[in-house]
Write an enzyme that holds these catalytic residues in place. Structure first.
Site, short mmCIF file in Angstrom:
data_model
loop_
_atom_site.label_atom_id
_atom_site.label_comp_id
_atom_site.label_asym_id
_atom_site.label_seq_id
_atom_site.Cartn_x
_atom_site.Cartn_y
_atom_site.Cartn_z
N GLU A 11 -25.29 95.47 85.90
CA GLU A 11 -24.52 94.61 84.99
C GLU A 11 -23.62 93.60 85.72
O GLU A 11 -22.43 93.51 85.43
CB GLU A 11 -23.71 95.48 84.02
CG GLU A 11 -24.62 96.41 83.22
CD GLU A 11 -23.86 97.42 82.34
OE1 GLU A 11 -22.63 97.35 82.27
OE2 GLU A 11 -24.53 98.28 81.75
N GLU A 33 -32.83 102.22 79.93
CA GLU A 33 -31.79 102.87 79.09
C GLU A 33 -32.09 102.66 77.59
O GLU A 33 -31.20 102.30 76.82
CB GLU A 33 -30.41 102.29 79.42
CG GLU A 33 -30.03 102.38 80.88
CD GLU A 33 -28.59 101.94 81.19
OE1 GLU A 33 -27.78 101.79 80.24
OE2 GLU A 33 -28.28 101.76 82.38
O1 G3I Z 1 -15.04 112.77 81.15
C1 G3I Z 1 -14.02 112.29 80.27
C2 G3I Z 1 -13.29 113.45 79.64
O2 G3I Z 1 -12.62 114.16 80.66
C3 G3I Z 1 -12.33 112.92 78.59
O3 G3I Z 1 -11.72 113.98 77.94
C4 G3I Z 1 -13.05 112.07 77.57
C5 G3I Z 1 -12.12 111.44 76.55
O4 G3I Z 1 -12.66 110.25 76.00
O5 G3I Z 1 -13.69 111.02 78.26
C6 G3I Z 1 -14.66 111.49 79.19
O6 G3I Z 1 -15.22 110.38 79.81
C7 G3I Z 1 -16.12 109.61 79.04
C8 G3I Z 1 -17.46 109.59 79.75
O7 G3I Z 1 -18.35 108.71 79.09
C9 G3I Z 1 -18.13 110.97 79.82
O8 G3I Z 1 -18.43 111.43 78.54
C10 G3I Z 1 -15.57 108.20 78.94
O9 G3I Z 1 -14.40 108.18 78.16
C11 G3I Z 1 -16.60 107.27 78.34
O10 G3I Z 1 -16.14 105.93 78.43
C12 G3I Z 1 -17.90 107.37 79.10
O11 G3I Z 1 -18.84 106.55 78.47
C13 G3I Z 1 -19.99 106.26 79.21
C14 G3I Z 1 -20.09 104.75 79.42
O12 G3I Z 1 -21.31 104.44 80.11
C15 G3I Z 1 -18.95 104.20 80.23
O13 G3I Z 1 -18.93 102.83 80.09
C16 G3I Z 1 -21.19 106.74 78.42
O14 G3I Z 1 -21.18 108.15 78.35
C17 G3I Z 1 -22.48 106.27 79.08
O15 G3I Z 1 -23.56 106.52 78.23
C18 G3I Z 1 -22.43 104.76 79.34
O16 G3I Z 1 -23.60 104.39 80.01
C19 G3I Z 1 -23.79 103.00 80.25
C20 G3I Z 1 -24.62 102.86 81.51
O17 G3I Z 1 -24.02 103.56 82.56
C21 G3I Z 1 -24.82 101.39 81.87
N1 G3I Z 1 -25.39 100.67 80.77
C22 G3I Z 1 -24.72 100.80 79.48
C23 G3I Z 1 -24.56 102.27 79.12
C24 G3I Z 1 -23.94 102.42 77.75
O18 G3I Z 1 -22.63 101.92 77.73
#
Ligand code: G3I
Length: 340
Positions: A151, A259
């Protein structure tokens, strides 16, 4: 006479069981036979739960860690490497003969606090160099391909002004590919992005031109990732997608669908469910037709645990299995397409 009848009945039962199990070939096997990767993004909990682990191993022949390999998780501080979850995923994949994608080294999100200590261009290069070498050396021969950078473009085709770009411009992106090639010469190296899948948009054009310049300069890139986070509201322009895939083929590059998900406005109408199915199927048909595409990775498998609703409020049901982990009819249809 009675004994002969018993033997005959037993033989019939054994043959029927064999025929039945042959018919019930798992989707993972079907994908492998079709000479393609049909994969899924997973989280550490997915393989700790026996029934989910079985679902994944039976239905997919490739995995990608949804968050586990991102810097915030694998290297939370300068001195702390947290390989445990990644090791488990790689072991799971090896045990089940699954391909693994590595995601991702350079991104503007989910970086650890180490990046706050970067004070110069050299610091940025050194950090990326360390991360790539540590991870790729550890998983040499076990992770087949990596999203080296993810990205790096804005929608208007300009480079995203991430901290990496502000310190290093595009030099770091290119150098990261060289570092990665040296770390594991057999791993395939990708530049990954979203909303650049259809030729003709500013982002698609800028992405293509940058990749072309990398190829012309001899930067070791093997392919490009099309994320394909789609939505039934917007559909998919198949012709523009194919045109884009073919111009990367002309550069000698592979395209991976990295994805895939197709979200719908909730509650989903019957028309949207049908449209979603059509979009998933279109991608499978494109993969089957275009020789430089052989990887169909979905971003999560169940609506019960999805990044979609938290990001796109009012949208959901984007995945191939429902909230009760039951395969949707679109999943069966994709398997049928792989079989034929
Ligand atoms: O691990 C913490 C946890 O400790 C906490 O309690 C909780 C509270 O919100 O958050 C947890 O972290 C989250 C993490 O996912 C694990 O579940 C983050 O807040 C959350 O922002 C994060 O989101 C991920 C996102 O990337 C980050 O931008 C998504 O799971 C994941 O599917 C997403 O993946 C991305 C690809 O890497 C790149 N392309 C787009 C795709 C979708 O956004």
């Amino acid at each position: 006479m009675k004994k002969n009848l018993k033997c005959f009945t037993l033989a019939v039962a054994v043959v029927s069981a064999f025929v039945f199990s042959a018919c019930k070939e798992s989707p993972a096997k079907t994908a492998t036979k079709a000479n393609m990767y049909f994969g899924v993004a997973i989280q550490p909990g997915d393989i700790l739960d026996e029934s989910k682990a079985k679902l994944i191993a039976d239905n997919f022949n490739a995995i990608v860690p949804e968050n586990t390999m991102k810097m915030v998780n694998i290297r939370p501080t300068k001195t702390l490497w947290n390989f445990s979850d990644m090791d488990k995923m790689v072991d799971f994949a090896q045990k089940n003969k699954m391909m693994v994608r590595g995601h991702t080294f350079i991104w503007h999100q989910q970086n650890s606090t180490i990046v706050n200590q970067i004070k110069s261009r050299e610091d940025a290069f050194a950090l990326i160099n360390e991360n790539i070498n540590q991870i790729m050396t550890r998983y040499k021969g076990k992770i087949a391909c990596y999203d080296v950078a993810n990205e790096i473009f804005n929608e208007d085709g300009t480079f995203r002004k991430s901290l990496w770009y502000r310190w290093c411009g595009t030099d770091l992106y290119e150098e990261a590919f060289r570092i990665a090639r040296a770390a594991d010469p057999d791993a395939k190296l990708f530049l990954n992005d979203y909303s650049h899948e259809e030729a003709g948009t500013p982002k698609a054009e800028a992405f293509y031109e940058f990749v072309k310049s990398m190829v012309e300069k001899g930067v070791p890139i093997d392919g490009v990732g099309f994320q394909l986070h789609l939505c039934t509201d917007y559909g998919l322009k198949e012709d523009a997608l194919r045109e884009n895939i073919r111009r990367f083929a002309a550069l000698g590059l592979e395209v991976q669908f990295t994805e895939i998900d197709v979200r719908m406005k909730m509650p989903a109408s019957e028309a949207d469910v049908a449209k979603q199915k059509g979009m998933y199927e279109t991608l499978m048909r494109v993969l089957k037709d275009e020789p430089n595409v052989s990887t169909y990775m979905t971003w999560g498998y169940t609506d019960a645990n999805s990044w979609v609703p938290a990001t796109f409020h009012g949208y959901g049901d984007a995945h191939l299995f429902d909230k009760n982990l039951k395969a949707k009819s679109v999943f069966d249809s994709l398997v049928e397409m792989m079989r034929n």
